[in-house]
Scaffold this active site. Structure first.
Site, PDB file in Angstrom:
ATOM      1  CG  ASP A  57       8.606 -16.542 -70.968  1.00  0.00           C
ATOM      2  OD1 ASP A  57       7.542 -16.935 -70.432  1.00  0.00           O
ATOM      3  OD2 ASP A  57       9.662 -17.209 -70.947  1.00  0.00           O
TER       4      ASP A  57
ATOM      5  CG  HIS B  42      10.550 -30.898 -70.852  1.00  0.00           C
ATOM      6  ND1 HIS B  42      11.451 -31.314 -69.904  1.00  0.00           N
ATOM      7  CD2 HIS B  42      10.416 -29.554 -70.672  1.00  0.00           C
ATOM      8  CE1 HIS B  42      11.849 -30.287 -69.167  1.00  0.00           C
ATOM      9  NE2 HIS B  42      11.240 -29.214 -69.613  1.00  0.00           N
TER      10      HIS B  42
END
Length: 424
Positions: A274, A321
């Site tokens: 991340d 998404h």
């Protein structure tokens, strides 16, 4: 003993039968979503009284079936604005100071607000089954208001919805008009609502506490049974990978979904990737002792070339998404240099049903997600054909091997294989 739900069903049945009799006696067609009852008949007390009674019973039954979480998440904008006031002024938590029932005057004293303000806020929410009021004027909890009192994550979600998401959603048609066809994450309803040239995540990061609130609020969805990591654990052949197999959890934050895989399959290891500001919040001190030596946290931007070569699984859970097709394709292409023949890209995302394929509440929730992502970052939820198109556009050597939504799960599983022998 007859339950409240059964009484409501009986009441609704009687009301609907009476409505049908009324329509038949006036030579009108039955109730239909294709055609309204003419206005002059709707206003007749013989029709409107029964109609309103049926609607009231139906809404209470929906609240019973939805539970406190569903009741709060599916509020109208007006109701959720009043709910934010409940959170901001600790109205629900002050109701539980010594009992679940009190007077408006006492509640106002605890909240240090005028009694008239407390009464307006609470009574605005009673029709939504958040709070209730006895005939003597005392106010009491429902399950939904009690959840607001005891659950800080629920309060974070309410605040996020009112301050970040709803303003963005209300502005997405304006963004469509201003930037026709744009897939840029900073040309959105959020951009207009918050008067920023930054994309939503970058904009929130500039203000202390806003990114943290967003991440806290998202935990509300992660803990829902239909979003449980068990569906990912149970519906992929992890045991077949073999000892020493590597999972790369891309954009994995704290490893909320990949770590449960390790706890079930002791032959695997996980690399959680991340951004620096996210990875900096976690280290192995927060991990169970039995998996510490099989988890590592690494800084990586998923738009750049994937540094871990030949992993068995590259996991993208609830990542794509957030992004339009243009950017989702770039995320997928950044993986290609690292792929080996055995490598799989495992996408864990919503798969939108076609109209009528899923229960109405589930379809409504998924379409709401889709609208929210459009307004927030120009992201999108995708139907099967959208996923197929996205993977094909990313690289013709990528092949969807499996695409399904396990029974009981809100998130689908898309397994993408690598066929390097194909021509680009």
């Amino acid at each position: 003993m007859t339950s409240r739900a059964e009484k409501l069903l009986r009441s609704m049945s009687e009301d609907v039968s009476a409505l049908q009799d009324y329509l038949h006696s006036h030579n009108l067609p039955e109730l239909s979503i294709e055609e309204d009852v003419p206005f002059q008949f709707q206003t007749n007390p013989n029709f409107s009284t029964r109609r309103d009674s049926a609607i009231k019973a139906c809404r209470e039954l929906i609240a019973l079936l939805s539970g406190s979480l569903g009741t709060l998440v599916n509020q109208t904008p007006h109701a959720i604005a009043n709910t934010q006031a409940v959170c901001k002024f600790n109205i629900a938590s002050n109701l539980t100071e010594d009992s679940d029932v009190t007077t408006y005057n006492e509640l106002a004293r605890r909240c240090r607000l005028p009694e008239t303000e407390i009464r307006r806020i609470v009574r605005a929410l009673i029709p939504s089954h958040v709070f209730r009021e006895y005939s003597d004027g005392r106010v009491a909890h429902t399950a939904a208001s009690k959840l607001l009192a005891v659950d800080p994550i629920m309060r974070e979600w309410i605040d996020l919805s009112v301050t970040e998401m709803i303003p963005a959603v209300l502005k997405f048609p304006d963004a469509m008009e201003m930037w026709p066809g744009s897939e840029e994450p900073n040309r959105t309803g959020y951009s207009l609502a918050h008067d920023t040239q930054d994309m939503a995540f970058a904009h929130m990061a500039k203000f202390p506490g806003r990114s943290e609130r967003f991440m806290a609020a998202m935990k509300l969805f992660s803990r829902a049974p239909e979003n449980s990591p068990r569906y990912l654990v149970e519906n992929y052949p992890w045991a077949a990978i073999g000892r020493g197999g590597v999972i790369v959890d891309i954009g994995g934050s704290s490893g909320e979904y990949s770590i449960p895989i390790l706890q079930t399959f002791t032959n695997l290891q996980v690399i959680i990737q991340d951004l620096p500001e996210v990875i900096g919040k976690f280290d192995d001190r927060e991990l169970p002792d039995n998996i510490k030596d099989r988890v590592s946290f690494t800084v990586h931007d998923f738009f750049t070339k994937q540094p871990v070569q030949g992993a068995d699984v590259y996991l993208l859970r609830w990542i794509l998404h957030d992004w339009s097709d243009t950017y989702a394709i770039n995320i997928l292409r950044a993986l290609i240099p690292a792929l080996h023949l055995k490598s799989k890209i495992l996408i864990n995302e919503h798969i939108l049903p076609l109209p009528g394929e899923a229960p109405v509440p589930q379809e409504m929730a998924l379409r709401t997600f889709d609208t929210s992502m459009r307004a927030f970052t120009n992201g999108k939820e995708r139907e099967v054909s959208d996923w197929e198109d996205l993977i094909a556009r990313a690289d013709n050597r990528l092949k969807i091997e499996k695409i399904e939504t396990p029974e009981g799960s809100a998130l689908g599983i898309i397994v993408v294989g690598w066929e390097p022998s194909k021509e680009v």
